[in-house]
Design an enzyme around this catalytic site. Structure first.
Site, PDB file in Angstrom:
ATOM      1  CB  CYS A  70      42.856  37.236  43.752  1.00  0.00           C
ATOM      2  SG  CYS A  70      43.136  36.679  42.064  1.00  0.00           S
ATOM      3  CB  CYS A 177      43.606  28.773  43.228  1.00  0.00           C
ATOM      4  SG  CYS A 177      42.190  29.694  42.547  1.00  0.00           S
TER       5      CYS A 177
END
Length: 261
Positions: A70, A177
């Site tokens: 992440c 991302c």
């Protein structure tokens, strides 16, 4: 060998699939936080607390390494995670692939969440690794959430809006991302300009998976027996891959193995 991965949601699928391809014999632990997602709007302190809880749930199963799959958690919580778990469990963060993207030459676009776009963290990476290159930061509001829920219409709309904000001369896009890697080919189709050279996409999943193996002294063995197990932790509770995960190739790849016990 056991590799754990953590994220707020299904953004960890790309890195988990990359580990699975490199080492089909590795047991995987996927630890996410459906009770607390999304992490992006949280304060650094709150996000760090959530990330520590998710990481500790995975660490309780005795992994050899933990991948923080992440970008947001890597920015805000990586020092705390390493302080809590290392040296017992090596912790590998996720950094946008700005350096290899800039090394390829040509204008670069970085697609990222609104919170990351323009942040001191991302600007610092651009200064360090892309000095002299033409870099455009492209915020992608709603894209990570749409991917998380496998909302096809919302994914298309968010990608189309970001593609409009991407300069026509861009030849390389950094997927800033982890969720975006699950829809990489849809991003490619939206940004590719007719008559131009093929667009180059740079994600982080492959590099992160390889780094995890290096940290524990292992090497890729893609021909190893496919005996690796899978454990899914949902805010600390053992469960199954969410239905949305199975809408992506990475999720179906992981689902093809039996849960580890």
């Amino acid at each position: 060998m056991k590799i754990a991965l953590m994220d707020s949601g299904i953004g960890l699928l790309a890195a988990a699939a990359a580990v699975r391809r490199l080492r089909p014999d590795a047991d995987l632990v996927l630890s996410s936080d459906p009770d607390g997602m999304p992490w992006g709007p949280r304060t650094t302190e709150d996000l760090t607390a959530r990330a520590l809880t998710v990481a500790e749930a995975a660490a309780a199963l005795g992994p050899d390494a933990l991948i923080v799959a992440c970008n947001t958690a890597s920015v805000h919580a990586l020092p705390a995670l390493r302080a809590r778990l290392e040296p017992g469990v090596p912790v590998i963060g996720t950094v946008p692939a700005i350096k290899p993207a800039a090394a390829g030459g040509g204008p670069v676009a970085i697609w990222a969440t609104p919170a990351t776009t323009g942040s001191p963290y991302q600007r610092g990476l651009i200064r360090e690794f892309a000095d002299g290159a033409t870099v455009t930061e492209v915020a992608c509001p709603g894209l990570a959430d749409a991917v998380e829920h496998a909302d096809e219409a919302a994914i298309d709309a968010a990608i189309a809006a970001a593609a409009v904000r991407t300069p026509d001369d861009v030849r390389t896009v950094v997927l800033g991302c982890t969720h975006y890697e699950l829809v990489a080919e849809r991003i490619r189709a939206a940004v590719q300009r007719p008559g131009h050279a093929p667009l180059v996409l740079h994600g982080s999943a492959g590099a992160v998976a390889a780094q995890a193996l290096r940290r524990i002294g292992e090497r890729p063995a893609p021909d190893a027996p496919g005996q690796g197990g899978l454990t899914v932790l949902l805010s600390g509770r053992e469960g199954a891959l969410p239905a949305a995960a199975l809408r992506y190739d990475e999720g179906t790849l992981l689902q093809a193995v039996s849960p580890a016990r």
